[in-house]
Scaffold this motif. Structure first.
Motif, short mmCIF file in Angstrom:
data_model
loop_
_atom_site.label_atom_id
_atom_site.label_comp_id
_atom_site.label_asym_id
_atom_site.label_seq_id
_atom_site.Cartn_x
_atom_site.Cartn_y
_atom_site.Cartn_z
N LEU A 287 -1.88 7.68 0.80
CA LEU A 287 -2.05 9.11 -0.24
C LEU A 287 -1.52 10.43 1.18
O LEU A 287 -2.39 10.46 1.56
CB LEU A 287 -3.44 9.30 -0.62
CG LEU A 287 -3.71 8.14 -1.62
CD1 LEU A 287 -5.41 7.64 -2.22
CD2 LEU A 287 -3.40 7.71 -2.67
N GLU B 209 -5.25 5.31 1.89
CA GLU B 209 -3.83 4.48 1.08
C GLU B 209 -3.83 4.33 0.03
O GLU B 209 -5.37 3.89 -0.57
CB GLU B 209 -3.47 3.80 2.20
CG GLU B 209 -5.21 2.96 2.88
CD GLU B 209 -3.84 1.67 4.05
OE1 GLU B 209 -2.83 1.89 4.06
OE2 GLU B 209 -4.78 1.02 4.14
N PHE B 210 -3.29 3.80 -0.41
CA PHE B 210 -3.97 2.57 -2.15
C PHE B 210 -3.63 2.00 -2.24
O PHE B 210 -2.56 1.94 -2.11
CB PHE B 210 -2.88 4.17 -2.77
CG PHE B 210 -3.41 3.50 -4.32
CD1 PHE B 210 -4.57 3.48 -5.75
CD2 PHE B 210 -2.32 2.55 -5.17
CE1 PHE B 210 -4.47 2.38 -6.68
CE2 PHE B 210 -2.50 2.45 -6.71
CZ PHE B 210 -3.36 2.40 -7.88
N THR B 211 -4.26 0.72 -2.56
CA THR B 211 -4.06 -0.15 -2.89
C THR B 211 -2.96 -0.94 -3.74
O THR B 211 -3.61 -0.97 -5.34
CB THR B 211 -4.59 -1.47 -2.16
OG1 THR B 211 -5.19 -1.37 -1.17
CG2 THR B 211 -4.06 -2.80 -2.26
N LYS C 34 0.87 -1.06 -0.03
CA LYS C 34 0.16 -0.12 0.53
C LYS C 34 1.05 1.40 -0.12
O LYS C 34 2.25 1.34 0.63
CB LYS C 34 -1.13 -0.29 1.16
CG LYS C 34 -1.97 -0.92 1.39
CD LYS C 34 -2.92 -1.26 1.96
CE LYS C 34 -3.33 -2.14 2.09
NZ LYS C 34 -4.93 -2.75 3.22
#
Lengths: 284, 315
Positions: A17, A29-31, A14
């Motif tokens: 952001l 958060e970006f996975t 992850k």
């Protein structure tokens, strides 16, 4: 019992952001890699395919701990026994690094333009085997020979070489420590078709000579089909399909795999390219 | 010259002066581009395919120099003229670059300016070549971006190249090239940097544009599968020389020259084969001596001595 050199389970990566500005803070958060599991058999080649942004490079970089994964395990069979790469401290990883090496995509960006070939290829030795410094030169010459470069290349700079030769230098650097796992991140994507064929043949020869295991990241499906026994298809961070290459190519189960396969242009002018419509498929 | 030839290159040579002597990057190349068709130049890096295209637009810069040849261009409803005879800085040359011929490059991130908006860059092409107001140029640019498949064009005109994906950037490049309605579009490896799915989209777009606006394409690539999908005529180059010309089916299904045969064999196919057969990376000049092209059956040409051309192709 199968001899798996690497077993990856429920692996996720992850990225935070951040809100920009003076008081920057994490807003989400970006996975990039979502709950991926797979295993690689010793001496085989695993292909990872997917379009840009599908998370294939992030996955392999996180396995090597170039970036830290969020969760999951990656159990590597090192010379001294099984270890979970995700649990080790950076310091404990150092001796393992020589058993796992990487070949990069861009042969122009991945070689330091200010270093001579001899220094580029011997740098891993200087770091990992400083006690053998007397033998370094001989080992470098021997390695360059194995990848098809002559000893007179030692004192030249990368700019003096063509793309295919530079990629051979990158391969020599990756293999000089005698690794067991080699990750090729788009290793032939930047090369012309005939130079690509030479480099692929070289990789096959070295695999047999040195008993290497390859993880082969590529977006060119024909290359993966030619080179690998097993493959993973990634889409938006998840593995949507995995299995023997032949099965994936002849009877794809997931719509995204079908889309990828339908987009490969045929060498026969009479077989017209008719890619599937992305919007009509159930890709999630 | 038949009427449907839009561009005819005769005996073009381009020389580069280097420290170690003079190098002929393009050596006596002749080529006919048929109107509203796609001509592909295929070859490895260093074969001179891009230099040929740059010469067509007179973009060869020192230390390179066009040493001989003619490039006869015959635009629709116009007199034909020799591109190489145009004076530097002349209005005709100015009109030729961008107005009559346009080019799409391999790497859209380096070809687009990172500090100007997409709209600015597309409008610049219009304002250079047409006498329109800025408002009209904006409308034209919007319409063209919409035409190449960029949704919400007027919004995206305000954005910078880094806000676009690789495929979208290539669409912007195509829009920039087509906005002045050129008659010849040169595509220099336009899909090499793209993913296979995006490549399929761009190829479909170029094909559709070719059919609807009647443009003649010159397609430069090393990817034979792309050639199979888009080309009508194919020219194989190596070491600055033309080795074989013919229709796409002739070249790919029935190559005569051993170099073409090797190039096709080096492609990793959909069938799993034991081993690829790369073309030797140190081409021995004696392998393919400088035979000139001779015509053979089926309106094609091959650079081989008559004794090496199989009997059934003899005229």
């Amino acid at each position: 019992m199968t001899d798996n050199i690497l077993e990856v389970n429920n692996f996720s990566v992850k990225f935070p952001l951040m809100k920009r500005g003076l008081l920057s803070r994490q807003v989400g958060e970006f996975t990039a890699v979502n709950n991926v599991s797979f295993s690689v058999q010793r001496g085989s080649s695993l292909g990872i395919v997917g379009e840009s942004g599908s998370g294939k490079t992030t996955l392999v970089r996180a396995i090597l701990r170039a970036i830290d994964p969020a969760s999951g395990s990656a159990v590597f069979q090192s010379h001294t026994g099984a270890v979970d790469l995700c649990q080790l401290s950076n310091k404990a990883l150092i001796p393992l690094r020589m058993q796992m090496q990487m070949i990069f995509q861009d042969p122009f960006a991945s070689l330091n333009p200010r270093m001579k070939v001899a220094d580029i290829v011997s740098e891993p030795l200087v770091i990992h085997r400083p006690e053998q410094h007397r033998e370094h030169r001989q080992m470098v010459i021997h390695m360059l020979e194995r990848v098809g470069l002559e000893a007179d290349t030692l004192h030249r700079f990368p700019h003096a070489f063509s793309g295919g030769q530079r990629q051979r230098i990158g391969i020599a650097r990756a293999l000089i420590l005698n690794p067991s796992l080699v990750i090729c991140d788009e290793a032939v994507s930047a090369l012309d078709v005939s130079v690509q064929a030479q480099v692929l043949n070289l990789l096959v020869d070295l695999q047999q000579e040195m008993n290497l295991t390859y993880i082969f990241v590529a977006h060119d499906l024909n290359v993966v089909h030619h080179f690998c026994e097993q493959a993973l298809v990634m889409y938006h961070g998840s593995v949507v399909e995995s299995g023997p290459v032949e099965q994936i190519f002849t009877s794809p189960r997931h719509d995204y795999t079908r889309l990828l396969l339908s987009a490969i242009p045929s060498l026969d002018p009479d077989i017209k390219l008719s890619p599937l419509d992305r919007n009509s498929l159930s890709l999630e | 010259m038949s009427i449907d030839t839009i561009l005819s290159i005769r005996g073009l040579s381009v020389m580069f002066k280097t420290e170690i002597g003079e190098h002929l990057a393009v050596n006596n190349v002749s080529l006919d581009m048929k109107r509203s068709q796609t001509t592909a130049i295929v070859g490895e890096s260093g074969s001179g395919k891009s230099v040929t295209a740059y010469a067509m637009m007179r973009l060869i810069q020192a230390p390179g120099k066009i040493t001989s040849g003619q490039i006869i261009c015959t635009p629709a409803q116009q007199e034909s003229f020799d591109v190489l005879q145009l004076a530097d800085n002349s209005d005709a040359l100015y009109h030729l670059r961008g107005g009559l011929m346009a080019m799409i490059f391999q790497e859209p991130m380096t070809a687009l300016s990172p500090v100007h908006t997409i709209g600015n860059q597309v409008m610049e092409a219009i304002l250079t070549h047409q006498s329109v107001t800025k408002a009209e140029a904006f409308e034209l640019a919007c319409a063209m971006l919409d035409r190449v498949g960029i949704a919400d064009a007027s919004q995206r005109m305000q954005q910078y190249p880094f806000e676009f994906s690789g495929g979208m950037r290539q669409r912007v490049m195509i829009a920039m090239a087509l906005v002045c309605k050129p008659q010849i579009l040169i595509c220099d490896e336009p899909t090499t940097a793209l993913d296979v799915t995006i490549q399929a989209e761009i190829l479909a777009l170029l094909k559709e544009l070719k059919e609807t606006i009647q443009i003649s394409l010159l397609f430069i690539t090393h990817d034979l599968a792309v050639v199979a999908q888009i080309a009508d005529q194919v020219m194989v180059m190596n070491q600055g020389r033309v080795l074989e010309t013919g229709s796409v089916r002739q070249i790919l299904n029935d190559p005569i020259h051993p170099y073409t045969q090797n190039l096709i064999a080096a492609v990793p196919g959909m069938k799993q084969q034991d081993r690829l057969r790369p073309v030797s990376n140190k081409p021995d000049p004696t392998d393919y001596p400088s035979y000139s092209l001779i015509p053979v059956k089926g309106d094609r040409q091959v650079a081989l001595p008559v004794s090496l051309i199989p009997e059934e192709y003899h005229l």
